[in-house]
Design an enzyme around this catalytic site. Structure first.
Site, PDB file in Angstrom:
ATOM      1  N   ALA A  43      65.571  12.029  39.180  1.00  0.00           N
ATOM      2  CA  ALA A  43      66.450  13.126  38.747  1.00  0.00           C
ATOM      3  C   ALA A  43      67.029  13.774  39.995  1.00  0.00           C
ATOM      4  O   ALA A  43      66.279  14.244  40.870  1.00  0.00           O
ATOM      5  CB  ALA A  43      65.656  14.155  37.943  1.00  0.00           C
ATOM      6  N   LYS A 203      50.531  28.231  52.088  1.00  0.00           N
ATOM      7  CA  LYS A 203      49.657  27.116  52.497  1.00  0.00           C
ATOM      8  C   LYS A 203      48.237  27.608  52.783  1.00  0.00           C
ATOM      9  O   LYS A 203      47.255  26.951  52.428  1.00  0.00           O
ATOM     10  CB  LYS A 203      50.254  26.439  53.729  1.00  0.00           C
ATOM     11  N   GLY A 300      59.350  17.479  57.547  1.00  0.00           N
ATOM     12  CA  GLY A 300      60.231  16.342  57.823  1.00  0.00           C
ATOM     13  C   GLY A 300      60.153  15.303  56.724  1.00  0.00           C
ATOM     14  O   GLY A 300      59.230  15.284  55.914  1.00  0.00           O
TER      15      GLY A 300
HETATM   16  N1  HSE Z   1      59.442  24.898  55.894  1.00  0.00           N
HETATM   17  C1  HSE Z   1      58.200  24.226  56.035  1.00  0.00           C
HETATM   18  C2  HSE Z   1      57.804  24.235  57.493  1.00  0.00           C
HETATM   19  C3  HSE Z   1      58.336  22.828  55.535  1.00  0.00           C
HETATM   20  O1  HSE Z   1      58.659  24.518  58.343  1.00  0.00           O
HETATM   21  O2  HSE Z   1      56.672  23.981  57.822  1.00  0.00           O
HETATM   22  C4  HSE Z   1      57.038  22.146  55.293  1.00  0.00           C
HETATM   23  O3  HSE Z   1      56.253  22.810  54.361  1.00  0.00           O
END
Ligand code: HSE
Length: 434
Positions: A43, A203, A300
């Site tokens: 999608a 995170k 990435g």
């Molecule tokens: N924006 C996030 C970073 C991407 O720069 O770590 C990966 O989660």
């Protein structure tokens, strides 16, 4: 055995990488999974010029994928909370397994999503949500399962680390480096998530849950970004033998769990202090193993795809297993999660770097020392930059021993009230990580 059929929702940076890795490494992946993993539908509203999708079915509507009876595993790579949540819940409702890289979704709605997944006996895998290609979730959840985890600390936002590194090493401006990070596909759709620490807090919330066996509690994480860091503090930190990194720290204490994201001075000779550019690293300290360090590309196209595909292999292997005997989503059995509270930042403990702009005349240092000693704050080192006197003001930089943050708050208020102190006191937390 018949191949597992996958539907990819979102063909941007990570979706495109996932498609390409699945295609390029199809044979190796099938040898590992015991059967092929095939993309049956994608999608996307925009074709990705980096992907040769050939005859693969393409739709503009993610719900076509979620409701496609042919598909076993839905890969959610559209990001955000709203449509992503709807599609993940619908996929689960339809009895499909889900793989996602969406840390915001897991950190904010993970408790609800996992409860629904348990009810339906499906897996929701999210390795790619933290630290890109580093398999740190698997390491903590499975590799360290014998430990009582004491603390973890990580550089878990590649964009922020890239910006800090380029500013320090090349003297580039904040805006210039951020623009490059966006062009390289590292930055979040809303880059304030990167620079204000929100992405890192998402995170950290996930890591803390699987490390300590607590529910996801993003709303209780303390979050401070890098936008207010100055070159002066970067240089003073270096002169004191430290480097400033944007860290997520989660620590278990008797009174609760510290969950905090902020710029941090760490000794320059620590391995993690030398993690530069878009690279991420997470230190995890367990009672049996001691300190461990996980390092790699944190963002990435293909590094993140590496984690998505590893999850797909895990799910493919587990398709025929008993849902009650799978690795729990948050590492601990859902009925064994702990209610140990998350501490407010004022109750967290660390050492502190303070920079005070003081009038250059006798007795000022004595007043500073008195304020700190009255609050039981022990000074580890102090530096006064006479050579940098400007308009009769001299920067006084000091590093304290560890102390509860409330005492530093009180001390800063008292310092700022001194007639001989001008402006705000700069405070940056310090961690030894040993
Ligand atoms: N924006 C996030 C970073 C991407 O720069 O770590 C990966 O989660």
């Amino acid at each position: 055995m018949k191949p597992v059929k996958v539907g990819i929702c979102g063909l941007g940076t990570v979706g495109g990488g996932t498609f390409n890795v699945l295609k390029r490494n199809a044979e190796e992946i099938a040898r590992r999974a015991g059967r092929g993993i095939e993309v049956a539908q994608i999608a996307t509203r925009h074709p990705n010029p980096k992907c040769d999708t050939g005859a693969t079915s393409i739709t503009a509507d993610v719900l076509d994928v979620v409701n496609n009876p042919e598909i076993d595993i839905v890969v959610e790579l559209i990001g955000g909370y709203t449509l992503a949540k709807e599609l993940v819940l619908q996929a689960i409702e339809n009895g499909k397994h889900v793989v996602t890289a969406n840390k915001a979704l897991i950190a904010v709605h993970g408790n609800e999503i996992f409860a629904k997944a348990r009810e339906k006996g499906v897996i929701v895998a999210f390795e790619a949500s933290v630290a890109g290609g580093i398999p740190v979730i698997k390491a903590i959840r499975e590799g360290l399962a014998g430990n009582r985890i004491n603390w973890l600390a990580g550089i878990i936002n590649g964009t922020g680390n890239f910006i800090l590194t380029e500013m320090r090493e090349k003297g580039r401006t904040f805006e210039d480096v951020l623009k490059e990070a966006q062009e390289l596909g590292y930055a979040e759709a809303d880059p304030t998530f990167d620079v204000e620490g929100i992405d890192a807090a998402h995170k950290l919330t996930i890591l803390a849950s699987i490390a300590f066996g607590i529910p996801l509690q993003f709303d209780k994480a303390y979050t401070e970004g890098i936008a207010r860091l100055t070159t002066a503090d970067v240089n003073y930190a270096e002169a004191l033998g430290y480097r400033i990194k944007h860290l997520g720290v989660a620590r278990r204490t008797d009174s609760g769990i510290e969950l905090r994201v902020h710029p941090t001075l760490i000794p320059a000779d620590r391995l993690i202090a030398n993690v530069n550019g878009v690279m991420n690293a997470v230190m995890v300290n367990g009672d049996a193993v001691g300190s461990t360090l996980y390092y790699g590309a944190g963002a990435g196209m293909e590094p993140t795809a590496s984690a998505v595909v590893a999850d797909l292999v895990d799910v493919a292997r587990a398709l025929t297993t008993d849902p009650n005997n799978r690795v729990p989503h948050l590492a601990f059995q859902p009925d064994s999660l702990s209610d140990h509270p998350i501490l407010p930042i004022s109750a967290c403990e660390s050492a502190y770097y303070l920079r005070i702009q003081a009038k250059d005349h006798p007795g000022v240092l004595a007043q500073v020392a008195t304020i700190l000693s009255e609050r039981g704050i022990n000074i580890e080192s102090i530096m006064q930059k006479e050579a940098e006197v400007q308009d009769g003001l001299v920067p006084v930089i000091l590093v304290t021993h560890r102390v509860v943050e409330q005492r530093i708050d009180d001390a800063i208020a008292a310092l700022e009230a001194l007639e001989d102190v001008v402006g705000q006191v700069v405070r940056i937390r310090v961690e030894q990580l040993n």
